[in-house]
Design a protein around this motif. Structure first.
Motif, mmCIF file in Angstrom:
data_model
loop_
_atom_site.group_PDB
_atom_site.id
_atom_site.type_symbol
_atom_site.label_atom_id
_atom_site.label_comp_id
_atom_site.label_asym_id
_atom_site.label_seq_id
_atom_site.Cartn_x
_atom_site.Cartn_y
_atom_site.Cartn_z
ATOM 1 N N VAL A 1 0.868 -1.178 -0.121
ATOM 2 C CA VAL A 1 0.030 0.051 0.049
ATOM 3 C C VAL A 1 0.845 1.310 0.034
ATOM 4 O O VAL A 1 0.224 2.205 -0.329
ATOM 5 C CB VAL A 1 -0.888 0.105 1.117
ATOM 6 C CG1 VAL A 1 -2.085 -1.142 0.972
ATOM 7 C CG2 VAL A 1 -0.289 -0.126 2.543
ATOM 8 N N GLN A 2 1.956 1.188 0.290
ATOM 9 C CA GLN A 2 3.108 2.543 0.319
ATOM 10 C C GLN A 2 4.353 2.160 0.385
ATOM 11 O O GLN A 2 4.955 0.972 0.790
ATOM 12 C CB GLN A 2 2.527 3.290 1.551
ATOM 13 C CG GLN A 2 2.691 2.610 2.808
ATOM 14 C CD GLN A 2 1.973 3.753 4.029
ATOM 15 O OE1 GLN A 2 1.149 4.328 3.748
ATOM 16 N NE2 GLN A 2 2.791 3.543 5.126
ATOM 17 N N TRP B 1 -6.782 6.247 3.642
ATOM 18 C CA TRP B 1 -6.541 5.399 4.706
ATOM 19 C C TRP B 1 -7.588 5.073 5.816
ATOM 20 O O TRP B 1 -8.498 5.935 6.021
ATOM 21 C CB TRP B 1 -5.323 5.835 5.624
ATOM 22 C CG TRP B 1 -4.537 4.919 6.568
ATOM 23 C CD1 TRP B 1 -4.735 4.594 7.807
ATOM 24 C CD2 TRP B 1 -3.711 3.962 5.871
ATOM 25 N NE1 TRP B 1 -3.973 3.555 8.207
ATOM 26 C CE2 TRP B 1 -3.349 3.209 6.884
ATOM 27 C CE3 TRP B 1 -3.136 3.720 4.771
ATOM 28 C CZ2 TRP B 1 -2.342 2.043 6.893
ATOM 29 C CZ3 TRP B 1 -2.333 2.432 4.403
ATOM 30 C CH2 TRP B 1 -1.823 1.816 5.582
ATOM 31 N N PRO B 2 -7.942 3.671 6.340
ATOM 32 C CA PRO B 2 -7.439 2.788 6.482
ATOM 33 C C PRO B 2 -7.512 1.675 5.351
ATOM 34 O O PRO B 2 -6.956 0.557 5.245
ATOM 35 C CB PRO B 2 -7.445 2.013 7.650
ATOM 36 C CG PRO B 2 -8.785 2.385 7.710
ATOM 37 C CD PRO B 2 -9.170 3.634 7.038
ATOM 38 N N ASP B 3 -8.097 2.177 4.133
ATOM 39 C CA ASP B 3 -8.312 1.074 3.021
ATOM 40 C C ASP B 3 -7.968 1.753 1.592
ATOM 41 O O ASP B 3 -8.744 2.146 1.080
ATOM 42 C CB ASP B 3 -9.811 0.775 3.042
ATOM 43 C CG ASP B 3 -10.426 -0.249 2.164
ATOM 44 O OD1 ASP B 3 -9.183 -1.310 1.932
ATOM 45 O OD2 ASP B 3 -11.265 -0.391 1.447
ATOM 46 N N PRO B 4 -6.569 2.093 1.574
ATOM 47 C CA PRO B 4 -6.120 2.467 0.270
ATOM 48 C C PRO B 4 -6.315 1.647 -0.902
ATOM 49 O O PRO B 4 -6.212 0.438 -0.858
ATOM 50 C CB PRO B 4 -4.625 2.771 0.266
ATOM 51 C CG PRO B 4 -4.365 1.793 1.588
ATOM 52 C CD PRO B 4 -5.337 1.773 2.459
ATOM 53 N N VAL B 5 -6.629 2.322 -2.227
ATOM 54 C CA VAL B 5 -6.820 1.492 -3.148
ATOM 55 C C VAL B 5 -5.525 1.357 -4.130
ATOM 56 O O VAL B 5 -5.431 0.569 -5.236
ATOM 57 C CB VAL B 5 -7.868 2.135 -3.954
ATOM 58 C CG1 VAL B 5 -9.204 1.837 -3.164
ATOM 59 C CG2 VAL B 5 -7.640 3.351 -4.465
ATOM 60 N N GLY B 6 -4.341 2.157 -3.697
ATOM 61 C CA GLY B 6 -3.513 1.972 -4.530
ATOM 62 C C GLY B 6 -2.184 2.159 -3.780
ATOM 63 O O GLY B 6 -2.039 2.099 -2.557
ATOM 64 N N VAL B 7 -0.948 2.314 -4.514
ATOM 65 C CA VAL B 7 0.298 2.318 -3.634
ATOM 66 C C VAL B 7 0.901 3.900 -3.916
ATOM 67 O O VAL B 7 0.886 4.369 -4.836
ATOM 68 C CB VAL B 7 1.564 1.556 -4.682
ATOM 69 C CG1 VAL B 7 2.847 1.711 -3.884
ATOM 70 C CG2 VAL B 7 1.125 -0.112 -4.600
ATOM 71 N N GLY B 8 0.741 4.375 -2.275
ATOM 72 C CA GLY B 8 1.314 5.775 -2.041
ATOM 73 C C GLY B 8 2.724 5.783 -1.819
ATOM 74 O O GLY B 8 3.278 4.756 -1.549
ATOM 75 N N ILE B 9 3.007 7.023 -1.186
ATOM 76 C CA ILE B 9 4.303 7.182 -0.593
ATOM 77 C C ILE B 9 4.219 7.639 0.869
ATOM 78 O O ILE B 9 3.576 8.511 0.968
ATOM 79 C CB ILE B 9 5.167 8.032 -1.266
ATOM 80 C CG1 ILE B 9 5.301 7.469 -2.783
ATOM 81 C CG2 ILE B 9 6.573 8.341 -0.362
ATOM 82 C CD1 ILE B 9 6.397 8.300 -3.685
ATOM 83 N N ASP B 10 4.940 7.033 1.922
ATOM 84 C CA ASP B 10 4.629 7.658 3.306
ATOM 85 C C ASP B 10 6.187 7.964 3.706
ATOM 86 O O ASP B 10 7.149 7.121 3.773
ATOM 87 C CB ASP B 10 4.072 6.705 4.154
ATOM 88 C CG ASP B 10 3.826 7.149 5.589
ATOM 89 O OD1 ASP B 10 3.120 8.193 5.521
ATOM 90 O OD2 ASP B 10 4.068 6.510 6.357
#
Length: 246
Positions: free
Chosen positions: A6-7, A47-56
């Motif tokens: 997810v990230q 959040w808490p149910d992301p649908v893609g890949v982000g950056i943290d």
């Protein structure tokens, strides 16, 4: 059973500034809901149910070393003109050219303002539907073995495998690729870039962590103390975290 990537977690001395850089780089938005800076698409925090890949981007007190990261991002472009424009814009935002031994290649290697390597790729048909992040790329000694572990960990589909490269993508064919590239160098310091995984809604995080250990993951102590996530290392020692669903 599987876990969602997810990230991409990036450590930074100045996470707000680096968040602004990556938001500009990807055409996304930087959010600061707490101590970290999350960079994702413009439809708000999911959040808490992301649908893609982000950056943290996570604040740390110490700067990075001169050692090359063993995980980096590849950015997609639509045309040679887009590639040139993106490289110029990133350099104006604080990115710098980097020589990692790539030689004469059609992509451009840069570092972000805190020294993390990434590549701006020439246009490739395979990446035209990934969004701005074409791939998360992992240096390793054995791409076949790494792809086997991560395919089991994530449920992602193996798209290509050779002795020098292995490629995974989500089963529904969306988002970035996860690529493992054989390199001669070895891991010498903790990476400042790693993947974070999240259980699907309703799945048991402890059971997923136990499953990963059976697949070859090992527990990792990076000084995290008592936290709601679990730090692990894959069979070649790359750090990753299994996050709590909420």
């Amino acid at each position: 059973m599987a876990l969602r990537p997810v990230q991409v977690n990036i450590k930074a001395v100045d996470c707000r500034s680096l968040g602004r850089f990556w938001a500009e780089a990807l055409g996304w938005t930087a959010y600061a809901p707490g101590v970290t800076t999350y960079v994702g698409p413009d439809d708000g925090l999911v959040w808490p149910d992301p649908v893609g890949v982000g950056i943290d981007i996570v604040p740390v007190p110490e700067p990075g070393t001169t050692a090359k990261n063993r995980v980096h991002l590849d950015l997609a472009t639509k045309s040679t003109a887009h590639q040139a424009e993106l490289v110029a814009r990133l350099r104006s935002l604080g990115a710098t050219p980097a020589d990692v031994g790539q030689g004469d290649v059609p992509w451009t290697v840069l570092t972000d303002p805190e020294g993390n390597e990434f590549c701006v790729l020439e246009p490739r048909e395979v990446y035209q539907d990934t969004g701005p992040i074409a791939a998360v790329v992992v240096d390793c000694a054995d791409p076949r073995a790494m792809a086997s572990f991560w395919a089991e960990a994530t449920g992602w589909t193996l798209r290509q495998v050779t002795d020098t490269q292995a490629v995974l993508r989500s089963a529904d064919g969306t988002g970035p690729f996860l690529e493992f590239i054989r390199t001669p160098d070895t891991k010498t310091v903790p990476d400042r870039v790693h993947l974070d995984l999240l259980p699907y809604p309703g799945d048991d995080r402890a059971a997923e962590v136990a499953r990963l250990r059976r697949l070859g993951a090992t527990d990792l102590d990076v000084g995290q103390g008592e936290v709601p996530w679990t730090c692990l290392a894959d069979p070649e020692g790359h750090e990753f975290c299994v996050l709590a669903p909420s």
